[in-house]
Motif scaffolding. Structure first.
Motif, PDB file in Angstrom:
ATOM      1  N   UNK A 236       0.839  -1.205   0.000  1.00  0.00           N
ATOM      2  CA  UNK A 236       0.000   0.000   0.000  1.00  0.00           C
ATOM      3  C   UNK A 236       0.874   1.256   0.000  1.00  0.00           C
ATOM      4  N   UNK A 239       2.296   1.941  -3.374  1.00  0.00           N
ATOM      5  CA  UNK A 239       1.295   2.553  -4.257  1.00  0.00           C
ATOM      6  C   UNK A 239       1.090   4.027  -3.921  1.00  0.00           C
ATOM      7  N   UNK A 243       2.243   5.628  -7.145  1.00  0.00           N
ATOM      8  CA  UNK A 243       1.160   5.494  -8.120  1.00  0.00           C
ATOM      9  C   UNK A 243      -0.071   6.324  -7.790  1.00  0.00           C
ATOM     10  N   UNK A 244       0.068   7.266  -6.857  1.00  0.00           N
ATOM     11  CA  UNK A 244      -1.008   8.217  -6.659  1.00  0.00           C
ATOM     12  C   UNK A 244      -2.242   7.715  -5.940  1.00  0.00           C
ATOM     13  N   UNK A 245      -2.157   6.634  -5.203  1.00  0.00           N
ATOM     14  CA  UNK A 245      -3.297   6.240  -4.375  1.00  0.00           C
ATOM     15  C   UNK A 245      -3.236   6.995  -3.057  1.00  0.00           C
ATOM     16  N   UNK A 246      -4.297   6.907  -2.252  1.00  0.00           N
ATOM     17  CA  UNK A 246      -4.235   7.572  -0.949  1.00  0.00           C
ATOM     18  C   UNK A 246      -4.694   6.653   0.172  1.00  0.00           C
ATOM     19  N   UNK A 247      -4.046   5.520   0.289  1.00  0.00           N
ATOM     20  CA  UNK A 247      -4.412   4.614   1.371  1.00  0.00           C
ATOM     21  C   UNK A 247      -4.071   5.213   2.734  1.00  0.00           C
ATOM     22  N   UNK A 250      -4.376  11.818   3.517  1.00  0.00           N
ATOM     23  CA  UNK A 250      -5.606  12.568   3.384  1.00  0.00           C
ATOM     24  C   UNK A 250      -5.312  14.035   3.605  1.00  0.00           C
ATOM     25  N   UNK A 260      -3.031  16.268  -3.664  1.00  0.00           N
ATOM     26  CA  UNK A 260      -4.311  15.666  -4.059  1.00  0.00           C
ATOM     27  C   UNK A 260      -4.497  14.275  -3.478  1.00  0.00           C
ATOM     28  N   UNK A 262      -6.922  11.911  -0.802  1.00  0.00           N
ATOM     29  CA  UNK A 262      -8.128  12.001   0.003  1.00  0.00           C
ATOM     30  C   UNK A 262      -8.579  10.631   0.468  1.00  0.00           C
ATOM     31  N   UNK A 263      -9.048  10.618   1.683  1.00  0.00           N
ATOM     32  CA  UNK A 263      -9.727   9.430   2.187  1.00  0.00           C
ATOM     33  C   UNK A 263      -8.882   8.445   2.953  1.00  0.00           C
ATOM     34  N   UNK A 264      -7.571   8.603   2.947  1.00  0.00           N
ATOM     35  CA  UNK A 264      -6.752   7.603   3.627  1.00  0.00           C
ATOM     36  C   UNK A 264      -6.471   7.966   5.073  1.00  0.00           C
TER      37      UNK A 264
ATOM     38  N   UNK B  50     -12.606   6.906   7.913  1.00  0.00           N
ATOM     39  CA  UNK B  50     -12.618   7.954   6.909  1.00  0.00           C
ATOM     40  C   UNK B  50     -14.020   8.496   6.676  1.00  0.00           C
ATOM     41  N   UNK B  52     -14.876  10.150   4.272  1.00  0.00           N
ATOM     42  CA  UNK B  52     -15.157  10.174   2.839  1.00  0.00           C
ATOM     43  C   UNK B  52     -15.297   8.787   2.236  1.00  0.00           C
ATOM     44  N   UNK B 125      -4.726   8.443  -8.729  1.00  0.00           N
ATOM     45  CA  UNK B 125      -4.901   9.801  -9.227  1.00  0.00           C
ATOM     46  C   UNK B 125      -5.759  10.641  -8.316  1.00  0.00           C
ATOM     47  N   UNK B 130      -9.225   6.200  -1.059  1.00  0.00           N
ATOM     48  CA  UNK B 130      -8.780   4.872  -0.669  1.00  0.00           C
ATOM     49  C   UNK B 130      -9.899   3.863  -0.910  1.00  0.00           C
ATOM     50  N   UNK B 133      -9.559   2.802  -4.488  1.00  0.00           N
ATOM     51  CA  UNK B 133      -8.310   2.110  -4.808  1.00  0.00           C
ATOM     52  C   UNK B 133      -8.295   0.670  -4.287  1.00  0.00           C
TER      53      UNK B 133
END
Ligand code: HEM
Ligand SMILES: [Cu+2]
Lengths: 592, 198
Positions: A236, A239, A243-247, A250, A260, A262-264, B50, B52, B125, B130, B133
């Protein structure tokens, strides 16, 4: 009756791509020790900085070059060194170096097998380890320096390549190296478990196995369930980084710029990391506990006290170790009730640990103790296991831990209970099984001097750290003399650093003893410690397949030391009865 | 290079292999379970923490995939039954069908990903989160493990065409089948998890 024939193997396959467990064991030992020495030198260098902040040292200048302008270590390089030191010590020396060496050497020899279940996987396991070591060392030399987020590599520091210099290529290489390391470790563990469960010789029931083998079994099992979780965490992170994920990320600003993501959640990483991280300390420790059980029984010429209790407590420790990870996260805003649950499970570990300590002491009690360096280091382990375990009770209690979290109290605690105990067990193992590894004896006198320097200086380094921690000195600080609050603690740091320098020089004695004995030491007799277990029935010179003829059959447990009959005479005439000796007439077949 | 030696219990390297191959595979499977266990627990932790987090319907293709992989498992197993009775022709056919179904599974997964993508659910991106993904992560890594499975079925297919298996010698088939069933089970777990928990 043997159709076993020696074929001339060329050098490459005998020494390099060997599938023989004894050779692989030596490969692990030597690679592990090289890594360990590098880790130790790093610690000495940053101890120089902590003891005498800002002072210029010739050796720092020589060894670190551009990392230390005018011989003064750069702050970000300090972080890199601490990170690499921790990583190398925990994973490379005390996971691969320790398990790899002794599981490989002792499992087949002590259970009576010709080799591991799969020699090929075993070879792969070593070579993955080797490659991961090389990558880890290369990462020291890349632009921006090695990973610097601590051995726990918490995001966001580790997740954002632009965060600090050490978050760049160094961090990427750290992750690649560790991913390869995990594969190596899994391949090894797989083999150990299957070999133990399937390839025991005739008569070698599970409860006739030496405690070393039990310890290696539990170690491997913990590794199999927890290392994949670290791999899942690392993937994770890779990535997120590349690779631009947000695990784990945030809503982050860096240098005033919004990123950019969000959400991790970075806390997610802590859960995944510590789900391995805590079991990892037992992966480091259990082999040493097994090694010292065996040595203490043999060298005090007494059966191990509470054999089944020893197995039971290792099982309990192994199980509990997977449900305590939250004690590293008491300050993450965890629900206090959950904190209480983790406190409870953590404190439960004190019970099996205390059982083990009690059994060590009762085994030693009134024994006819032979003080070899191995015995000394084993007793040293009992000491550090107690003194480090006691501070564990404080850290395991959420209400207390919050006060000392991330201070030098923690550094003192984990070095003593995990670092010293495991290293002492490893030294004990090397001294004890050196004759089996290299067919020669080490020098006992140098070994004893090595022990005394090591134990005195170890406490000299790590005991005072508790006071620093209680005074509030945070860990991972480049300097702690610049704060008025800590001004009167400078002397303690000087003391610690002085001991650290002495202990480093003390290890040169070991290095000398090891190298000299391996090449020139006196030839080892068949069974130098009058031991019962099977490894001492194999020829001193290593042969492929371990036993020239049939594998011996086992008739008893390995701890029949000083066994007497009704008239008070030793059964069989000696104070030891090898496992291969059938029951004597009139000898009672006891359950252990 | 393993030594051929007389031992009081197992005679040859071949015997040792027979004895240890399956346990080795089982333990490897345990570690794969823990890998995916790590990720699915990570989904639960992320979902809980989260604000979101969002849920979405799984693409219909994933349901098709489930049917395909179940069918392949049953057929492959039928092949094992037959070779145990000495009929190698059924095994040949069964392993080839399994192979085809394995490839179809991957194709179906691909359509699933396409569907997700066109619905604005991105793997990476700035528009990804998350939540979005994770679904790519676990399904892609499942397929990566499936590739290893496909290679093993391919080996079984080739060896059975060469008549390498018979009533006594089915170890290779069994190993491949254990892993293949495991992949099926893993997919069903992931499918239900994504559908009802995530
Ligand atoms: C030669 C003896 C050793 C000395 C003098 C030493 C010294 C230190 C010091 C002072 C730190 C804390 C630095 C800081 O927080 O700024 C540290 C960190 C650490 N050490 Fe050692 N150490 C030694 C051996 C070991 C061993 C045998 C282990 C094996 C478990 C070990 C594992 C670690 C770990 C895991 C850290 C934490 C790294 C981090 O904060 O990310 N050390 N060491
Ligand atoms: Cu812990």
């Amino acid at each position: 009756m043997s159709t076993h024939h020696h074929h001339e193997q060329d050098f490459l396959f005998k020494y390099i791509f060997s599938t023989d467990h004894k050779m692989i064991s030596k490969q692990f030992l030597i690679t592990g020790f090289i890594m360990g020495f590098i880790g130790m030198i790093m610690s000495t260098l940053f101890r120089l900085q902590l003891g005498w902040p800002g002072e210029s040292f010739w050796i720092v200048d020589k060894l670190l070059g551009s990392w230390a302008e005018n011989g003064v270590m750069a702050p970000d390089k300090y972080l890199a060194l601490v990170t690499m030191h921790g990583t190398i010590m925990v994973f490379f020396l005390l996971t691969a170096g320790l398990s790899g060496t002794f599981s490989n050497l002792l499992i087949p020899l002590q259970i009576g097998a010709r080799d591991m279940a799969s020699g090929f996987l075993n070879m792969l396991s070593y070579w993955f380890f080797f490659v991961s070591s090389v990558i880890m060392l290369i990462s020291l030399g890349v632009e921006g320096g090695a990973a610097s987020a601590g051995w726990t590599i918490y995001p966001p520091l580790s997740a954002l390549p632009q965060a600090i210099p050490g978050s760049g290529l160094g961090m990427t290489l750290w992750l690649i190296s560790m991913a390869i390391f995990i594969i190596s470790s899994l391949l090894g563990s797989l083999n150990y478990v299957v070999t133990i469960l399937n390839l025991r010789t005739k008569g070698m029931t599970m409860t006739r196995m030496p405690l070393t083998v039990w310890a290696f079994l539990f170690t491997a099992l913990i590794g199999i369930v927890s290392f994949p979780v670290l791999l899942s965490a690392a993937i994770l992170l890779i990535f997120d980084r590349s690779f631009g994920t947000s695990f784990y990320l945030s809503d982050i600003f860096i240098g005033g710029q919004v990123l950019e993501y969000s959400g991790g959640s970075p806390i997610l990483f802590e859960h995944l990391f510590w789900f391995l991280g805590h079991p990892e300390v037992y992966i480091v420790l259990l082999p040493s506990l097994g090694i010292t059980s065996e040595i203490i029984s043999t060298m005090s010429r007494k059966p191990i006290f509470g054999y089944r209790a020893m197995i039971g407590s290792m099982l309990a420790i192994a199980f509990l170790s997977t449900i305590v990870w939250g004690h590293h996260m008491f300050v993450t805003g965890m629900n206090p009730f959950l904190g209480a649950v983790f406190t409870f499970t953590t404190l439960l570990i004190a019970i099996p640990s205390a059982v083990k300590v009690f059994n060590y002491l009762t085994t030693l009690w009134k024994g006819n103790i032979k003080f070899s360096p191995a015995t000394l280091f084993s007793i040293g382990l009992v000491s550090t296991f107690i003194s480090g375990g006691l501070t564990g009770l404080i850290l395991g209690d959420s209400a207390l831990d919050i006060n000392v979290h991330d201070t030098y109290f923690v550094v003192g605690h984990f070095h003593i209970v995990m670092g010293l105990s495991a290293v002492f067990g490893m030294f004990a193992g090397v001294y004890h099984w050196f004759p089996k590894l290299f067919g020669r004896m080490m020098d006992n006198k140098i070994g004893s001097i090595h022990f005394w320097i090591t134990i005195v200086c170890s406490y000299g380094v790590f005991f005072p750290m508790h006071f620093l921690g209680l005074a509030g000195v945070p860990r991972r600080y480049y300097t702690n003399s610049e704060f008025p609050l800590f001004e009167n603690l400078i002397d303690i740091n000087v003391v610690i650093s002085t001991f650290a320098i002495v202990i480093a020089f003390g290890q040169l004695l070991f290095l000398y003893n090891f190298l000299y004995s391996a090449l020139r030491g006196p030839k080892a007799p068949q069974n130098p410690w009058d031991s019962n277990s099977l490894e001492w029935t194999t020829p001193v010179e290593h042969i492929h397949g371990n036993w020239p003829g049939e594998i011996p059959e086992v008739h008893r447990w390995p701890y029949d030391y000083s066994k007497v009959d009704e008239s008070g005479e030793f059964v069989g005439g000696n104070d030891f009865i090898p496992q291969t000796t059938p029951l004597f007439q009139n000898e009672k077949n006891e359950k252990h | 290079m393993t030594s051929v030696s007389i031992n009081n219990q197992f005679d040859t390297a071949e015997d040792i292999k027979k004895k240890t191959a399956k346990p080795l595979l089982w333990i490897a499977i345990v570690s794969i379970v823990m890998l995916f266990g790590g990720w699915t627990s990570a989904v639960i932790v992320s979902k809980g923490s989260s604000p979101r987090w969002f849920s979405f319907d799984l693409p219909f293709a994933f349901t098709i995939s489930t049917l395909i992989i179940v069918a392949s498992s049953l057929i492959f197993h039928y092949g094992l039954f037959s070779i145990r009775k000495g009929n190698s022709n059924v095994l040949k056919l069964a392993s080839i069908i399994t192979l085809v179904l394995g490839v179809m599974f991957i194709v179906s997964q691909y359509y699933g990903w396409k569907d997700l993508y066109s619905n604005g659910i991105f793997a990476t991106g700035s528009k990804s989160t998350s939540a979005s993904s994770f679904i790519y992560l676990v399904t892609v890594f499942h397929v990566l493990h499936l590739l290893a499975g496909i290679i093993s079925v391919l080996v079984v297919a080739i060896k059975s065409l060469k008549e390498k298996y018979n009533q006594e010698n089915t170890l290779g088939v069994e190993l491949s089948i254990i892993y293949w069933h495991f992949l099926g089970g893993l997919w069903i777990y992931l499918f239900l998890f994504l559908k009802y928990v995530a």
